[in-house]
Design an enzyme around this catalytic site. Structure first.
Site, PDB file in Angstrom:
ATOM      1  N   ASP A  80     -41.832  58.886   4.536  1.00  0.00           N
ATOM      2  CA  ASP A  80     -41.690  59.991   3.585  1.00  0.00           C
ATOM      3  C   ASP A  80     -40.530  59.822   2.602  1.00  0.00           C
ATOM      4  O   ASP A  80     -39.543  59.149   2.875  1.00  0.00           O
ATOM      5  CB  ASP A  80     -41.528  61.329   4.329  1.00  0.00           C
ATOM      6  CG  ASP A  80     -40.374  61.326   5.346  1.00  0.00           C
ATOM      7  OD1 ASP A  80     -40.131  60.277   5.977  1.00  0.00           O
ATOM      8  OD2 ASP A  80     -39.718  62.369   5.488  1.00  0.00           O
ATOM      9  N   GLU A 138     -39.952  62.149   8.403  1.00  0.00           N
ATOM     10  CA  GLU A 138     -38.678  62.044   9.143  1.00  0.00           C
ATOM     11  C   GLU A 138     -37.656  63.029   8.601  1.00  0.00           C
ATOM     12  O   GLU A 138     -36.810  63.530   9.325  1.00  0.00           O
ATOM     13  CB  GLU A 138     -38.122  60.610   9.046  1.00  0.00           C
ATOM     14  CG  GLU A 138     -36.996  60.323  10.028  1.00  0.00           C
ATOM     15  CD  GLU A 138     -35.686  61.001   9.666  1.00  0.00           C
ATOM     16  OE1 GLU A 138     -35.004  61.509  10.572  1.00  0.00           O
ATOM     17  OE2 GLU A 138     -35.342  61.053   8.470  1.00  0.00           O
ATOM     18  N   GLU A 139     -37.767  63.326   7.300  1.00  0.00           N
ATOM     19  CA  GLU A 139     -36.752  64.152   6.631  1.00  0.00           C
ATOM     20  C   GLU A 139     -36.924  65.628   6.969  1.00  0.00           C
ATOM     21  O   GLU A 139     -37.296  66.442   6.126  1.00  0.00           O
ATOM     22  CB  GLU A 139     -36.829  63.952   5.104  1.00  0.00           C
ATOM     23  CG  GLU A 139     -36.568  62.535   4.639  1.00  0.00           C
ATOM     24  CD  GLU A 139     -35.089  62.136   4.705  1.00  0.00           C
ATOM     25  OE1 GLU A 139     -34.271  62.989   5.090  1.00  0.00           O
ATOM     26  OE2 GLU A 139     -34.786  60.982   4.392  1.00  0.00           O
ATOM     27  N   HIS A 364     -29.814  59.790  -0.128  1.00  0.00           N
ATOM     28  CA  HIS A 364     -30.179  61.083  -0.728  1.00  0.00           C
ATOM     29  C   HIS A 364     -29.516  61.292  -2.094  1.00  0.00           C
ATOM     30  O   HIS A 364     -29.550  62.398  -2.626  1.00  0.00           O
ATOM     31  CB  HIS A 364     -29.857  62.264   0.211  1.00  0.00           C
ATOM     32  CG  HIS A 364     -30.657  62.228   1.490  1.00  0.00           C
ATOM     33  ND1 HIS A 364     -30.919  63.344   2.246  1.00  0.00           N
ATOM     34  CD2 HIS A 364     -31.261  61.201   2.139  1.00  0.00           C
ATOM     35  CE1 HIS A 364     -31.636  63.001   3.308  1.00  0.00           C
ATOM     36  NE2 HIS A 364     -31.848  61.699   3.254  1.00  0.00           N
TER      37      HIS A 364
HETATM   38 ZN   LIG Z   1     -32.819  60.684   4.789  1.00  0.00          ZN
HETATM   39 ZN   LIG Z   2     -33.954  58.158   6.299  1.00  0.00          ZN
END
Ligand SMILES: [Zn+2]
Ligand SMILES: [Zn+2]
Length: 396
Positions: A80, A138-139, A364
């Site tokens: 993702d 995962e986020e 990020h």
């Molecule tokens: Zn991340």
């Molecule tokens: Zn990550």
């Protein structure tokens, strides 16, 4: 160091870069990774692996059954992207507004496909099975938990699992590993201080939740320093304070949102209990009500020390001990923790930083990127780890 394996894997560099960029240009958010999953599926089928689609909505699994009996090892990539605009002006920058692979999961997918490409012609040579797990979300979406609950670690039963994350704090060509705890439990809370609003000039007939919130904020910041053993780790951060509408109005309530991080279950419970106790105490001292909502997030990521040593030793064999670093745990979170709750394994880091190329930005960030040398490098590290676990001779 003479390294025939690396030479062989370097031959797939162009292909790995192409795949990584293809995914990078078309980022998809958690549980929406349909195109990414299709691309993965296409390659796994081409490599003649058994493919199971549609786990956890967009997740999929590839299985290589070796011709000789042995153990089953799993390796995992997350697929993702994140909801932000990419600020890099590279030719492969995100083509989709508001979405970006700013955590390197595009690289994780490419690396795992590289490992599949490497092992696919070696079925006769492989003892046991290799399972490739491509998970969604995962986020924050806990895709790993959903995959585990849907049985991804069964049929055949996984004996050990390995996962890696690119790491912008280490130079490309270096590996970081953890001994035991690698990442924190990541919980979140919402606290409401419920007072009674009114005119700013007559506080005596109101119950001012802003003042109470001020005291509460200070008090919360004393929990870790005064209630937790200094040799343990914990973080409480208040990330959002919401309350009030104008300069001359005392509002009815104030809301605090924050996160609690810990590296073991005992500290986790202590922090939660103290947080509620402090909230109750402050509210009561001001004669107010309160609301306390605590949500458990990802659990602590706990590596199996033996598997951690295996990672360090297998990687050292390829790149030398001096390039393999023992890392302190991070207070970030990772849903790989859900797999490690069920089977032994290890989560490790692949350096992707390159000062000369300006690839230095943190996860990020809208400027995040990876040095693409991490792609063949990551393939090599996984090949070494899988071969070591299944007790295979290295084929170059
Ligand atoms: Zn991340
Ligand atoms: Zn990550």
């Amino acid at each position: 160091m003479e390294n025939a394996l690396r030479k062989r894997i370097d031959e797939m560099r162009g292909w790995l870069v192409e795949i990584r960029r293809e995914i990078h240009m078309r980022p998809e958010l958690g549980f929406e990774e349909f195109e990414t999953a299709n691309l993965v599926c296409k390659w796994l089928e081409k490599f003649d692996l058994k493919v199971k689609k549609g786990m956890a909505k967009t997740g999929l699994v590839g299985l290589l059954e070796g011709k000789r009996p042995g153990k089953t090892v799993a390796i995992r990539a997350d697929m993702d992207a994140l909801p932000l605009d990419e600020a890099n002006s590279v030719p492969y920058a995100s083509r989709i507004k508001g979405k970006m692979h700013a955590c390197g999961h595009d690289a994780h997918v490419a690396i795992l496909l590289g490992v599949a490409k490497y092992f696919s012609p070696l079925k006769d040579h492989v003892k046991g099975n290799i399972k490739w797990i491509f998970q969604p979300a995962e986020e924050g979406g806990a895709g790993g938990r959903v995959m585990a609950e849907e049985g991804v670690l069964e049929n055949p039963k996984v004996d050990a699992i390995f996962g890696a994350h690119v790491f912008p704090f280490l130079a490309v060509g270096r590996v970081g590993f953890y001994e035991k705890e690698g990442l924190a439990a990541t919980d979140r809370f919402t606290i409401k201080i419920i007072g009674k609003g009114g005119h700013a000039a007559t506080p005596h007939v109101t119950k001012d939740p802003i003042l109470a919130a001020g005291h509460l904020i200070s008090q919360i910041h004393s929990i870790v320093s005064r209630s937790i053993n200094p040799l343990e780790s914990g973080v409480i951060t208040i990330g959002k304070v919401k309350g009030g509408t104008a300069f001359n109005i005392i509002p009815d309530e104030v809301e605090l949102l924050g996160t609690v991080r810990s590296l073991n279950a005992q500290v986790r419970e202590e922090l939660k209990a103290r947080l509620e106790q402090v909230t109750r105490g402050i509210a009561s001292s001001f004669g107010m009500d309160y609301g306390f909502n605590y949500q458990y997030g990802y659990p602590v990521l706990v590596n199996d020390p033996e598997m951690s040593r295996l990672v360090a030793s297998a990687c050292s064999e390829g790149i030398g001990k001096e390039n393999v670093e023992l890392l302190k745990p991070s207070m970030g979170g990772e849903d790989f923790a859900y797999y490690l709750e069920r089977v032994p394994g290890a989560f490790f880091r692949l350096g992707c930083r390159n000062e000369e190329k300006g690839i230095v930005h943190p996860y990020h960030s809208s400027l995040f990127d990876v040095d693409e040398d991490v792609l063949p490098f990551g393939v090599e590290m996984f090949v070494r780890i899988v071969s070591r676990f299944l007790d295979l001779e290295m084929v170059a």
